[in-house]
Structure formats: C-alpha cells, structure tokens
Design a protein around this motif. Structure first.
Motif, PDB file in Angstrom:
ATOM      1  N   ASP A  52      -3.373   6.796  -0.419  1.00  0.00           N
ATOM      2  CA  ASP A  52      -3.310   5.629   0.473  1.00  0.00           C
ATOM      3  C   ASP A  52      -3.813   4.365  -0.236  1.00  0.00           C
ATOM      4  N   SER A  53      -3.696   4.345  -1.569  1.00  0.00           N
ATOM      5  CA  SER A  53      -4.233   3.226  -2.360  1.00  0.00           C
ATOM      6  C   SER A  53      -3.579   1.899  -1.998  1.00  0.00           C
ATOM      7  N   GLN A  54      -4.411   0.846  -1.968  1.00  0.00           N
ATOM      8  CA  GLN A  54      -3.903  -0.521  -1.851  1.00  0.00           C
ATOM      9  C   GLN A  54      -3.538  -0.988  -3.262  1.00  0.00           C
ATOM     10  N   LEU A  55      -2.273  -1.351  -3.469  1.00  0.00           N
ATOM     11  CA  LEU A  55      -1.759  -1.618  -4.814  1.00  0.00           C
ATOM     12  C   LEU A  55      -1.807  -3.104  -5.193  1.00  0.00           C
ATOM     13  N   ARG A  84       5.531  -3.059 -17.353  1.00  0.00           N
ATOM     14  CA  ARG A  84       4.268  -2.474 -17.835  1.00  0.00           C
ATOM     15  C   ARG A  84       3.117  -2.833 -16.889  1.00  0.00           C
ATOM     16  N   LEU A  85       3.088  -4.097 -16.437  1.00  0.00           N
ATOM     17  CA  LEU A  85       1.998  -4.570 -15.577  1.00  0.00           C
ATOM     18  C   LEU A  85       1.865  -3.704 -14.339  1.00  0.00           C
ATOM     19  N   TRP A  86       2.973  -3.534 -13.593  1.00  0.00           N
ATOM     20  CA  TRP A  86       2.860  -2.842 -12.311  1.00  0.00           C
ATOM     21  C   TRP A  86       2.802  -1.325 -12.476  1.00  0.00           C
ATOM     22  N   ASN A  87       3.272  -0.810 -13.603  1.00  0.00           N
ATOM     23  CA  ASN A  87       3.068   0.618 -13.883  1.00  0.00           C
ATOM     24  C   ASN A  87       1.601   0.891 -14.195  1.00  0.00           C
ATOM     25  N   GLU A  88       0.941  -0.045 -14.878  1.00  0.00           N
ATOM     26  CA  GLU A  88      -0.499   0.101 -15.130  1.00  0.00           C
ATOM     27  C   GLU A  88      -1.275   0.078 -13.819  1.00  0.00           C
ATOM     28  N   VAL A  89      -0.839  -0.769 -12.876  1.00  0.00           N
ATOM     29  CA  VAL A  89      -1.472  -0.801 -11.554  1.00  0.00           C
ATOM     30  C   VAL A  89      -1.293   0.544 -10.862  1.00  0.00           C
ATOM     31  N   GLU A  90      -0.092   1.100 -10.920  1.00  0.00           N
ATOM     32  CA  GLU A  90       0.179   2.397 -10.295  1.00  0.00           C
ATOM     33  C   GLU A  90      -0.677   3.506 -10.927  1.00  0.00           C
ATOM     34  N   SER A 133       0.830  -1.218   0.000  1.00  0.00           N
ATOM     35  CA  SER A 133       0.000   0.000   0.000  1.00  0.00           C
ATOM     36  C   SER A 133       0.858   1.258   0.000  1.00  0.00           C
ATOM     37  N   ARG A 134       0.345   2.321  -0.644  1.00  0.00           N
ATOM     38  CA  ARG A 134       1.072   3.607  -0.653  1.00  0.00           C
ATOM     39  C   ARG A 134       1.120   4.218   0.736  1.00  0.00           C
ATOM     40  N   SER A 135       0.100   3.901   1.579  1.00  0.00           N
ATOM     41  CA  SER A 135       0.071   4.471   2.928  1.00  0.00           C
ATOM     42  C   SER A 135       1.266   4.005   3.749  1.00  0.00           C
ATOM     43  N   LYS A 136       1.879   2.880   3.338  1.00  0.00           N
ATOM     44  CA  LYS A 136       3.083   2.376   4.015  1.00  0.00           C
ATOM     45  C   LYS A 136       4.354   2.848   3.317  1.00  0.00           C
ATOM     46  N   GLY A 137       4.174   3.713   2.297  1.00  0.00           N
ATOM     47  CA  GLY A 137       5.336   4.182   1.549  1.00  0.00           C
ATOM     48  C   GLY A 137       5.832   3.175   0.538  1.00  0.00           C
ATOM     49  N   GLN A 138       4.966   2.230   0.138  1.00  0.00           N
ATOM     50  CA  GLN A 138       5.379   1.166  -0.781  1.00  0.00           C
ATOM     51  C   GLN A 138       4.983   1.502  -2.219  1.00  0.00           C
ATOM     52  N   SER A 139       5.674   0.860  -3.140  1.00  0.00           N
ATOM     53  CA  SER A 139       5.405   1.009  -4.576  1.00  0.00           C
ATOM     54  C   SER A 139       5.278  -0.385  -5.181  1.00  0.00           C
ATOM     55  N   ALA A 140       4.284  -0.604  -6.041  1.00  0.00           N
ATOM     56  CA  ALA A 140       4.098  -1.908  -6.685  1.00  0.00           C
ATOM     57  C   ALA A 140       5.291  -2.241  -7.567  1.00  0.00           C
ATOM     58  N   VAL A 141       5.830  -1.234  -8.273  1.00  0.00           N
ATOM     59  CA  VAL A 141       6.967  -1.445  -9.169  1.00  0.00           C
ATOM     60  C   VAL A 141       8.212  -1.817  -8.366  1.00  0.00           C
TER      61      VAL A 141
END
Length: 662
Positions: free
Chosen positions: A80-83, A67-73, A12-20
């Motif tokens: 605070d999105s859940q990725l 591409r996959l995880w950039n599309e998710v982003e 999650s972004r609320s934890k400072g995380q990135s899907a990529v």
C-alpha cells in the motif's frame, strides 16, 4: 478569463496505481515498469511538453524518466506504498506557451525542488481552452547514493483542506501554501505580461462572492460531455451557471442602485457649497465630459482635447508639403514648355539653313551652332522630364491635364481641411472654456466646504488655495474629525521637541563615541610604552646600559615622560581608570544598537512620513500632513491680513487725496 484550478493527489499502490504508468500517461512516453515487466504507453495527439527538475545533489540518472520512477518503485516495499504526489494545475490561457512553461518551471523549482524533491513536469495542450500541467513529486530524501527516508516535514505543505484527509502532518501552519503560492506566482506572471486578469486560491465564500464556483470536470466527464452524454459534474456546472446568471443580474441592479445613491449624495453636497452661476457652469460641462462632472473627469477631457489639437496640428503640414511638390512640378512643366517652344524655333532655323544645294557649304558654322543649341535644349528638356517623372506616382498624374486637375483637387481639399480644422479648433477652445469654468466652480465648492469646517477660515475662505483645501480635506477624512489649529500646532510642536531631543542625543552620542575612540588610542599607546618601561626595569642588561649609556638613559626618561603625557590625557578625558573606560565603551556599544532606529525616526520626521497619534482618535497621521494643514490655515490668514492692509492703505491714500483737493 484566467481561472484558478489546483488539485492534489497521492499516487499509491493501494489504489492500484504505478509510478511508472502514471509518468508514462502524463509524459506521453513509452516506459517499461521493471517491477511488473510491463511496457506502458498512452498515445497523445498533441505531444506534451515535459521536463524533470532535480536538486543539485541528485545523481545523474534522475533526468532519465524511466530510471527515476523505477527507482521509486524499487525503494517502496509495501503493497500500500505511497509512490508520489501529483499536482494538477490549470495554466493561464492569457499567457503564451513560453510564458506558461517559464511560470510552471519557476513555481516548481522554488516551491518543491529547492526543498529536496524531484519534479516530473508535463504540460498538456490537447485542449486549447484548457492548458494544464501535471507535476509528479518524489516523497523521499535524495542524495548521490539514491533515495533515503520519506521526508514527513513536506506533508504539511500538501495537507488537503478536507479535515479527515490530512495525511502525516506535523504542522498545519503552511497547509495552504501550495495553493496560495501558485496564485501568487501566476498573478506575478500575468502582471509581467501586462494582462489585467488575476486569480485567487480563496473560495468564493472567503472572497465575499455570491456566485457559486464551477467544478473541474476531469477527463472522464469531459469525454462524456464531448460525446453528448450528460455527466453529474456537467449537470452541476450547468445548474450553477444558471444560478450565477441570476445572482449577477441582482448584483448589477445593486451596483446601479449604489451608483445612483452615490451620485445623488455627491450632487446634494455640491449644491450646498456652489452658487447659482457655478451650478450652471458645472451643468454645461456634463455633455463635454459625457457624464458626471468632477475634477478628474475634467482633467481627462482636457487631455483628450490636447491630443485632438495635436492631431489637427499634424494635418496641415502634410498639405503644405504636397503643395510645394505641386509648385515644383508646375515650374518644371513651365520650363519644359518654354524649351519645347525654343526647340521648334531652332528646328525651323535649321530647316531654313538646309534649303538649297549649296546651303550646307555656305552656312556650315551657323548650322553647327544651331545643332549644338538643339542638343543642349533636348538635354534640358530631358532633365525637366525626369524631375516631373519622379513625382508622377506620388502625386497621381500622368499627363499635364491630369496634373492640373490634381493640383485643383488639392487646393479644394486643402481649403476644406483648413475650414474643418478651424471649426474643430473653435469647438476645442469652447470646450476648454466650459471645462475651465466648471473646474473653477468645483474648486470653489471644495474651498467653501473645507472652510466651513474650520473656525479659523470662516472669514478667510476666499484666501485659501484649492491645493491647501485638499490637504485640509485629506486630514479631516483620515482623522474622522476637525482639529483646531491650536491642537495641530501642539501635536507638531511636541513631535518637534522629541525630534530635537533625539538630534541632541545623537550629537552627544557622536561626541562620546569620539571621546572613547581617542581614549582607546591613548590606552593602546600607553600599554606599549609601559611594556617597554617594564622590560627595561626588569632586565639587568638594560639597567646596566642606563648607568653607562647616556642615550639609553635619555630614551628611558623619554618613554616615562610620554607615558605620563598619555596618563594626563586620559585623566582629562576622565578615563584614568581602565575599568571605568571599559564600562563606558560597553554602554556606548549598547547605545549604538539603537542609533539607526533614532536616525530613521529623525529622517522620517524631516521627510514628513513620521506618524503621530492625535488626541481623541486612534488614527496615526503623518507629520507632513499636519504641517501641510497648519501651513494651509496660516497662509490663508496671512493672505487675508495682507489684503486687509492693502485696503486700509488704499483708503488712507484716497482720504489724503480728497483732503489735498479741499
């Protein structure tokens, strides 16, 4: 030892995380985050095995990790999105790399991808003792156009067992399905690989274990422990291991106590139903089976003796084969020595013929014959030498003296082996005799024990076979009580009556079905005839033909006659009323739904697997077991009657003989 570990988290972004960034860390690939314009790369000494699994309706770009995880982003707008969801799963070390890969692939495909999620799988093998897989899962629906709305229905499968961290759960029915299914998939893979280890998703408490589970260290604590630094999780595991060692020791003491109590109980039961001679026979078998004497341990030892004997049988033919080879070589040596003597003789003859100046002219033909004989003997000598050479390596000799020594050694070894095998066969036969007597004693014990329970067998116990005694014992153990023969017969007879009625009902149903089928055929034919007759009667042209065409009139009358014939047949079948037929057909169709169930009940009864309830007990027992028990008691009674009749006949014959002598 196979371990169970499956943890879940939300990236999650609320934890400072990135899907990529998360995908880069887990896959070990260099990925660019288009949202932050940063390139993420985490070096790994052991390159992870990776794969992307996607639903069949996914766009082609989903297999491109970047591409996959950039599309998710892109599709997630909130700060605070859940990725993504992530599973961290320990893979069984007992499986090969290929088996581990196939296991995680099947699990992820069937449990997540088939529901519509895209899965990014990375298998980490940095630590050989801890192979594990990271599975990142998308949270939105996906089609050819891209990501859509978040699918809240998936949440229940991933609900955390912690009550205050359930997420958006619509139904908690399947909350543990992810953890439970992983255990199921892993255990099937272990079974397929013929590995005895199994894992469970249940806690130690739920499984009734007194030991405490260790906690997963995680990469931070693991690195600290590697460097010799203590961590809270490491300290917790060390404390739990010490505690578990004490618990395991106590469990071993309890287990040994239970085994001893069970052994004492078994011995007590055995003593009650065995004679003194039988006790001696059982005691003699203790060192043979190397432990507690039971029919199972006797059968196991008998099989071991059979294997031992089969092994001995294979030893002697090896000596016979080698002996034949030595005999063959000895014959060749003998022939070789004979030829060498002949060669010396012929060579001397040739030398004598060559003496003197004129001898070569005078004895030319004779010399030629001798030389030819020498050549033939040399060829024969070479042939025998070749045969001997072909056995030198296999039999391990070089010279004739070596050969004689090896032959003598073989003879000694053969005699020693023969003597050893003979002694071992004597041991086998002795042990077989001991086991046979012990087995007979145990079988007699079982027979007396069972006979003591049944009044009908009080005087017929010696006529009860061991196989039948075991069937009666099984019935008693399953029912929890002893049923008189009369009660057993009544229950089976009642069931037979029900089955006979079911068979009769099935026969009636088949007859009724055939009657309706025949009537339906008549009605269809009658309908066609009535339509023809009506078309003739309502058509002026056809009416005119009837007056002028004798054949047309004859055909019309035939139609009416045939129609009357079908009406009469329907009346005989009691279906002269169409409405009555339809009701009967509907009734039979409804009955037909129950036919498979009735047929199955009859089939189960015939196979003996049908269950029946017994009086004064809640247990349902199979008809086959009850029938076997009835047969066992009645067979013992029949055998007793036959023996009594033989004794009476014997006494009568003896009495007649004595009367005749007087």
């Amino acid at each position: 030892m196979a371990i169970y570990h499956l943890s879940m988290q939300i990236i999650s972004r609320s934890k400072g995380q990135s899907a990529v960034a998360s995908a880069s860390y887990r896959s070990g690939e260099k990925l660019t985050d288009e949202r932050t314009n940063e390139t993420k790369y985490y070096h790994r000494e052991v390159k992870p095995e990776t794969m992307i699994l996607a639903p069949s309706n996914s766009p082609s770009w989903v297999t491109d990790r970047e591409r996959l995880w950039n599309e998710v982003e892109k599709v997630e707008k909130r700060k605070d999105s859940q990725l993504a969801r992530e599973l961290n799963i320990a893979l069984p070390r007992e499986l090969s790399n290929e088996q581990q890969r196939e296991l995680i692939k099947n699990y992820v495909q069937e449990q997540f991808v088939n529901k519509g999620m895209v899965a990014d799988v990375a298998i980490h093998r940095d630590d050989e003792q801890n192979p594990h897989s990271h599975v990142m899962l998308t949270m939105r629906t996906l089609d050819e156009k891209g990501f859509g709305k978040k699918n809240r229905d998936w949440n229940a499968d991933f609900a955390n067992v912690k009550e205050n961290n359930r997420g958006y759960v619509k139904s908690s029915k399947d909350c543990l399905s992810v953890r439970e299914q992983w255990a199921s998939y892993a255990n099937k893979a272990l079974e397929k690989a013929q590995v005895n280890e199994r894992i469970s998703h249940l806690s130690h408490e739920a499984r009734g274990l007194e030991t405490l589970p260790t906690v997963h260290l995680g990469h931070v604590a693991k690195e600290m422990e590697k460097k010799g630094k203590r961590s809270d999780r490491g300290d917790m595991n060390r404390e739990r291991k010490l505690y578990n060692e004490v618990v395991i020791d106590l469990q071993q003491v309890r287990k040994q106590k239970q085994q001893l109590e069970a052994k004492i109980k078994r011995e007590k039961e055995t003593k009650e139903f065995t004679t003194g001679a039988e006790k001696v026979a059982i005691k003699k078998a203790v060192p043979v089976v190397k432990g507690y004497v039971s029919l199972e341990s006797i059968a196991k030892r008998q099989q071991e003796l059979n294997n031992w004997e089969a092994k001995l049988q294979k030893e002697q033919p090896r000596f016979f084969e080698k002996q034949e080879q030595f005999n063959l070589v000895a014959q060749n040596f003998k022939q070789q020595q004979s030829i060498q003597s002949q060669l010396v003789q012929k060579q001397n003859e040739l030398n004598d013929l060559n003496k003197g100046f004129l001898s070569k002219f005078k004895n030319h033909d004779l010399k030629k014959d001798v030389e030819a004989s020498i050549q033939k003997l040399e060829k024969d000598l070479k042939r025998y030498e070749d045969v001997i050479d072909s056995y030198r390596s296999n039999l391990g000799f070089t010279t004739y003296q070596d050969f004689q020594q090896k032959q003598q050694e073989l003879f000694v070894e053969k005699e020693q082996t023969r003597e050893r095998i003979s002694k071992q066969k004597d041991v086998i036969n002795e042990q077989r005799s001991i086991l046979e007597q012990a087995g007979m004693a145990l079988k007699q014990k079982d027979i007396r024990e069972v006979a003591s329970m049944y009044k009908e067998l009080q005087s017929a116990s010696q006529h009860l076979s061991h196989e039948d005694a075991l069937k009666l014992k099984e019935l008693t153990e399953k029912a929890g009580k002893v049923y008189p023969l009369k009660d057993l017969k009544e229950v089976v007879a009642s069931r037979e009556k029900q089955v006979d009625k079911a068979r009769a009902d099935l026969r009636i149903f088949e007859q009724e079905k055939e009657r309706v089928k025949t009537a339906k055929s008549y009605m269809q034919k009658l309908d066609k005839l009535e339509q023809k007759i009506k078309s003739i009667e309502t058509n002026p042209y056809e009416q005119g033909k009837l007056r002028n065409d004798k054949q047309a009139l004859k055909d019309s009358q035939a139609y009416k006659h045939e129609a009357n014939h079908y009406r009469e047949n329907l009346r005989v079948l009691k279906f002269d009323d169409k409405g009555k037929f339809q009701k009967e057909e509907a009734r039979l169709n409804k009955m037909e739904e129950r036919v498979p169930m009735v047929q199955n009940a009859v089939r189960q009864h015939e196979q003996g697997t049908a269950k029946v309830s017994m009086p004064d007990t809640k247990e349902n027992l199979s008809v086959g077991l009850l029938q076997a028990a009835i047969h066992a008691i009645e067979q013992a009674q029949r055998n007793q009657q036959m023996e009594q009749q033989k004794q009476i006949h014997k006494r009568k014959t003896k009495h007649k003989g004595q009367t005749f002598e007087r």
